[in-house]
Design an enzyme around this catalytic site. Structure first.
Site, PDB file in Angstrom:
ATOM      1  N   CYS A 107       0.924  -1.035   0.061  1.00 24.01           N
ATOM      2  CA  CYS A 107       0.003   0.091   0.065  1.00 24.01           C
ATOM      3  C   CYS A 107       0.990   1.301   0.009  1.00 24.01           C
ATOM      4  O   CYS A 107       1.228   1.910   0.918  1.00 24.01           O
ATOM      5  CB  CYS A 107      -0.720  -0.071   1.223  1.00 24.01           C
ATOM      6  SG  CYS A 107      -1.765  -1.575   1.414  1.00 24.01           S
TER       7      CYS A 107
ATOM      8  N   ALA B 238       1.304   4.433  -1.693  1.00 24.02           N
ATOM      9  CA  ALA B 238       1.230   5.964  -2.085  1.00 24.02           C
ATOM     10  C   ALA B 238       1.518   6.658  -0.705  1.00 24.02           C
ATOM     11  O   ALA B 238       1.096   6.260   0.371  1.00 24.02           O
ATOM     12  CB  ALA B 238      -0.123   6.079  -2.551  1.00 24.02           C
ATOM     13  N   PRO B 239       2.050   8.062  -0.882  1.00 30.17           N
ATOM     14  CA  PRO B 239       2.501   8.575  -1.973  1.00 30.17           C
ATOM     15  C   PRO B 239       3.964   8.107  -2.491  1.00 30.17           C
ATOM     16  O   PRO B 239       4.641   8.827  -3.228  1.00 30.17           O
ATOM     17  CB  PRO B 239       2.480   9.877  -1.381  1.00 30.17           C
ATOM     18  CG  PRO B 239       2.809   9.954   0.021  1.00 30.17           C
ATOM     19  CD  PRO B 239       2.201   8.780   0.364  1.00 30.17           C
ATOM     20  N   GLY B 240       4.521   7.181  -1.650  1.00 28.13           N
ATOM     21  CA  GLY B 240       5.841   6.768  -2.268  1.00 28.13           C
ATOM     22  C   GLY B 240       7.122   7.111  -1.248  1.00 28.13           C
ATOM     23  O   GLY B 240       8.311   6.768  -1.762  1.00 28.13           O
TER      24      GLY B 240
ATOM     25  N   ASP C  75      -1.011   0.666  -5.420  1.00 33.97           N
ATOM     26  CA  ASP C  75      -1.998   1.455  -4.741  1.00 33.97           C
ATOM     27  C   ASP C  75      -3.231   1.197  -5.523  1.00 33.97           C
ATOM     28  O   ASP C  75      -2.857   1.156  -6.724  1.00 33.97           O
ATOM     29  CB  ASP C  75      -1.588   2.572  -4.437  1.00 33.97           C
ATOM     30  CG  ASP C  75      -2.290   3.424  -3.220  1.00 33.97           C
ATOM     31  OD1 ASP C  75      -1.849   3.511  -2.148  1.00 33.97           O
ATOM     32  OD2 ASP C  75      -3.427   3.945  -3.605  1.00 33.97           O
TER      33      ASP C  75
ATOM     34  N   ASP D 123      -5.282  -3.238  -6.660  1.00 33.38           N
ATOM     35  CA  ASP D 123      -5.843  -3.480  -5.212  1.00 33.38           C
ATOM     36  C   ASP D 123      -5.048  -4.574  -4.627  1.00 33.38           C
ATOM     37  O   ASP D 123      -4.848  -5.818  -4.874  1.00 33.38           O
ATOM     38  CB  ASP D 123      -7.244  -3.958  -5.196  1.00 33.38           C
ATOM     39  CG  ASP D 123      -8.061  -4.100  -4.037  1.00 33.38           C
ATOM     40  OD1 ASP D 123      -7.266  -4.125  -2.954  1.00 33.38           O
ATOM     41  OD2 ASP D 123      -9.156  -4.343  -3.911  1.00 33.38           O
TER      42      ASP D 123
ATOM     43  N   CYS E 212       0.117   4.335  11.056  1.00 34.98           N
ATOM     44  CA  CYS E 212      -0.019   5.529  11.823  1.00 34.98           C
ATOM     45  C   CYS E 212      -0.901   5.972  12.671  1.00 34.98           C
ATOM     46  O   CYS E 212      -1.489   7.053  12.685  1.00 34.98           O
ATOM     47  CB  CYS E 212       0.245   6.893  10.605  1.00 34.98           C
ATOM     48  SG  CYS E 212      -1.119   6.863   9.667  1.00 34.98           S
TER      49      CYS E 212
END
Length: 473
Positions: free
Chosen positions: A241, A243-245, A265, A292, A372
């Site tokens: 998963c 993004a944003p990298g 992503d 996905d 997070c």
């Protein structure tokens, strides 16, 4: 003393979080009063920004010392102040810049600009006010006016209002680049700076276009993750998963851009962002796909798809699952309007992704799971579930280990909790940092503070001891 009120949550969400942080194991170990004090301290810390801005050096293009020198020169241009730049002793590619504040003697102006909560959070971390973030401005505001900026933390202000008497938090002063009329003219939406911050409550350098190929703005625990994964040149690695990298590009840099990093992503514009970041940072080993992650396992082995998703079982050396989560550890966050249903909706998705990750990982491979957020259900409970569900997995010690231990309450042993990293901002009291206190501070103390006073975050590391393809006798 806190300068902002504690994070505003729906009562059902606050009660849910409190039940997690005051579970039987925690209360038995700490006592009810101390457990409650820690929980209240956490809610207060979440509404305030971390004590340091952390940036990761793109070691693929330049040495850390070279970029540190360039950054020091750049920061001299900011408000005429001499910000120290510290290299993290355990995360060699991470630089730390102290945040000055809260500054309490800023005079509030008659002319007001109200911004949305997301824009307000960005301002507290060093950004200027961009036009799309402006919700309201005083009636006669002109370009060049000194204005006071307020955050509409509960999202109650009507777009284009001339005044707002609801709950708003003072963020500091700035100079308007545009008049009220220009901002709300109804023409195609402007995207540039609307107010240039000159006296923010928290003074933190703006990193807008500062050494963009050399630096990546990243929260400290997010930079820890790739080091814990410990990617090696020549390996095939999956960021499930991505993004944003930020973590994807960090993995590629640590591998010296040798090998293959697959980034997935399911949102196409986020995948474009990963590709842009890889290009900007000069990294060629990254291949990003709009896909996905829950469907990334290829069950039909008739035809291989030329390295594109879905993938064959046990085809990756290491996998990072930085899982979609409730994000309750993000700072500063003064208000969360989510319902309990929304906050608790992530656990099943995380388990689906985790199950796919285990099957895609080679025997002897490493799986790192991170979020997070601060909830027990998305962190330690997921570890306990994973160890029960997948006998092939073993929990591993993490290196570097700069966060705290895992939280009790999920039935994990004390030894297992020591192998986890939970970044818990409640362990630090409110700071009041000024240039004088920085001059007197010891580097060891500043690094300790950077490690502890960051966003709420969680990391677990597993090794796959045997193949999941083998059938038990």
């Amino acid at each position: 003393m806190s300068v902002f009120p504690k994070i505003s949550l729906r009562l059902e969400v606050e009660n849910y979080l409190k039940a997690g942080f005051m579970n039987k194991e925690v209360v038995s170990a700490l006592g009810k009063q101390e457990a409650e004090r820690k929980f209240e301290a956490l809610l207060c810390r979440l509404s305030h920004p971390p004590s340091f801005t952390t940036v990761r050096v793109n070691t693929h293009l330049a040495s850390v010392q070279h970029v540190k020198n360039l950054l020091f020169d750049e920061l001299q241009k900011f408000n005429g102040l001499s910000f120290p730049v510290l290299q993290h002793p355990e995360l060699q590619d991470v630089l730390l810049i102290p945040v000055i504040g809260p500054r309490k003697n800023i005079k509030q102006r008659h002319c007001e600009v109200v911004v949305g909560a997301q824009c307000g959070s960005a301002v507290l971390r060093g950004a200027h006010v961009y036009v799309p973030g402006i919700v309201s401005a005083s009636k006669f505001m002109k370009a060049g006016d000194v204005v006071s900026i307020y955050s509409d933390i509960k999202g109650k202000c009507k777009k284009g209002a001339k005044e707002f008497d609801g709950t708003k938090i003072f963020l500091g002063n700035g100079i308007s680049e545009l008049s009220r009329r220009e901002i709300f003219s109804g023409l195609p939406e402007l995207k540039g700076i609307g107010v240039r911050m000159t006296e923010p409550v928290y003074l933190s350098p703006s990193f807008d276009n500062v050494l963009p190929s050399y630096l990546f703005l990243q929260n400290l625990p997010s930079a820890v993750v790739a080091h814990v994964l410990d990617p090696q040149p020549g390996e095939r690695i999956l960021d499930l998963c991505a993004a944003p990298g930020g973590k994807t590009t960090h993995i590629a840099a640590l591998m010296q851009d040798q090998g293959e990093v697959i980034a997935l992503d399911k949102i196409s514009n986020k995948v474009e962002k990963i590709k842009q970041n890889a290009l900007l940072l000069g990294l060629n080993s990254i291949r990003a796909f709009c896909f996905d992650g829950t469907k990334a396992l290829k069950l039909d082995v008739v035809k291989d798809t030329e390295g594109e998703p879905p993938f064959l079982p046990e085809s990756f050396d290491r996998i990072l699952l930085d899982a979609p989560c409730s994000g309750m550890g993000q700072r500063p966050n003064m208000a969360c309007t989510w319902t309990l249903k929304e906050v608790t909706s992530y656990q099943p998705l995380q388990r689906k992704l985790f199950t796919v990750a285990v099957q895609l990982l080679k025997p002897g491979g490493v799986l790192v799971y991170s979020t997070c957020t601060i909830t027990l259900a998305e962190n330690e409970e997921q570890v306990a579930w994973a160890l029960r569900t997948f006998p092939c997995l073993q929990l591993q010690h993490q290196e570097p280990h700069v966060g705290g231990e895992g939280m009790m309450g999920a039935g994990l042993s004390l030894e297992q909790l020591k192998q986890l990293q939970r970044f818990d901002p409640s362990v630090v009291q409110s700071q009041n940092t000024d240039m004088d206190s920085l001059r007197d501070a010891r580097i060891e103390d500043m690094v300790w503070l950077a490690n502890k006073d960051c966003i709420g975050f969680f990391i677990a590391k597993f090794i796959k001891c045997k193949s999941t393809q083998e059938k038990d006798p």
